[in-house]
Design an enzyme around this catalytic site. Structure first.
Site, PDB file in Angstrom:
ATOM      1  N   LYS A 101      41.248 -26.047  -6.885  1.00 44.43           N
ATOM      2  CA  LYS A 101      40.176 -26.060  -7.886  1.00 44.43           C
ATOM      3  C   LYS A 101      40.801 -25.837  -9.259  1.00 44.43           C
ATOM      4  CE  LYS A 101      36.098 -23.399  -9.378  1.00 44.43           C
ATOM      5  NZ  LYS A 101      35.143 -22.327  -8.996  1.00 44.43           N
ATOM      6  N   THR A 102      40.476 -26.705 -10.202  1.00 40.25           N
ATOM      7  CA  THR A 102      41.031 -26.572 -11.538  1.00 40.25           C
ATOM      8  C   THR A 102      40.029 -27.077 -12.567  1.00 40.25           C
ATOM      9  OG1 THR A 102      43.067 -26.873 -12.812  1.00 40.25           O
ATOM     10  CG2 THR A 102      42.190 -28.830 -11.701  1.00 40.25           C
TER      11      THR A 102
END
Length: 326
Positions: A225-226
């Site tokens: 997740k970014t």
């Protein structure tokens, strides 16, 4: 048990143009094209005959999080309280989660909120936040693992999530925690989501985010997740596992939908949104609009029109008919 019970309605109707069940998008140079699930791809969710993931259970759990039909996911992040406390919109987790759960592919939350605020009958995969130990009042990067993999198994989690702080004072500590969690996840057949947390002094640019995502993948994270950024295609192209984007701070609904549309256009495997859904003026309409973008390839403009239409009151005849059925 939570105070509010959730009974799931039928699955939301697919947005026009949604891929059929036997196709899904595959990444090619940062963008996606339809492919049959039997085709091979460097970042395909499930690869036939591949040993990339050793456990059938791990692959099965990841396939519950990231839908094979589209290769994408709509994760609902409601884990903010682990360091923010009762943030706006999550003062009563049960009341927030109940109407949104039917439209989420996955709930991301802590074990405390899961046990206290989610009805066990809700058939939504869980990604369990297992890192913590700090608050908004202290150095956030000084996190540790606060939930065991055994507890994740007992809670029937489909995945676990941990934050890494690349470039922070506690970078090494969080990266070693990720590596140990991946080992534990492989033993138990549970995929690990690495969350690339960004400190106050770190730029959210492609160079930094590509660095953090690649390190997470190199250490064995099964998905990452970014944040979305300019040249996001580079971040996706250089990360060999699926990438989902964080929603970040609350944006106007139209801008949040534009963010989601840009991310999936540039190769993201979906979104993990929280505040841009549960702090919306109409959270249920907003999550359906996000689904239209992620799973139905709706444009941001189409999704925003859907959002507005779902807010409109039902016609008088329809309301009268509904009352008559009660």
């Amino acid at each position: 048990m939570c105070s509010s019970s959730v009974i799931l309605p039928p699955s939301p109707a697919p947005f026009k143009g949604q891929p059929s069940e036997d196709t899904a998008p595959v990444l090619t140079g940062g963008r996606r094209r339809p492919y049959k699930l039997s085709e091979r791809s460097g970042t395909a969710l499930i690869q036939e005959g591949s040993n990339a993931m050793s456990s059938w259970g791990l692959k099965n759990r990841l396939a519950r999080i990231i839908r094979p039909a589209t290769g994408r996911t709509v994760m609902l992040a409601v884990d903010h309280g682990y360091f923010l406390g009762p943030t706006s919109g999550l003062e009563s987790p049960a009341e927030t989660i109940a109407p949104l759960a039917p439209y989420a592919d996955t709930l991301m939350l802590t074990r405390g909120v899961l046990r206290s605020s989610v009805d066990p009958r809700v058939d939504v995969p869980i990604v369990l936040r297992v890192s913590g130990g700090t608050s908004i009042l202290s150095e956030l990067s000084n996190e540790g693992v606060v939930t065991t993999m055994e507890d994740a198994v007992r809670l029937n989690a489909s995945g676990v999530a941990l934050s890494i702080y690349v470039g922070s004072p506690y970078e090494r500590q969080t990266l070693l925690s990720l590596a140990a969690l991946v080992d534990d996840g492989e033993r138990h057949g549970i995929p690990v989501l690495a969350v690339t947390a960004v400190g106050k002094d770190m730029a959210r640019d492609a160079r930094y985010l590509a660095l953090a995502c690649r390190i997470a993948a190199e250490l064995g994270a099964h998905f990452v997740k970014t944040y979305y950024c300019d040249n996001f295609e580079h971040v996706v192209r250089t990360c060999p596992v699926p990438v989902v984007i964080a929603g970040g701070k609350k944006l106007p609904e139209k801008e949040a939908l534009e963010l989601a549309a840009s991310a999936v256009r540039d190769g993201a495997s979906g979104v993990d949104m929280g505040r841009n859904i549960f702090q919306s003026v109409n959270p249920v309409a907003m999550i359906q609009a996000v689904r239209a973008v992620v799973h139905g390839d709706a444009t941001a403009a189409q999704a925003y029109e859907l959002f507005k239409s779902l807010q409109r009151p039902a016609p008088r005849k329809a309301r009268a008919k509904a009352r008559a059925k009660r």
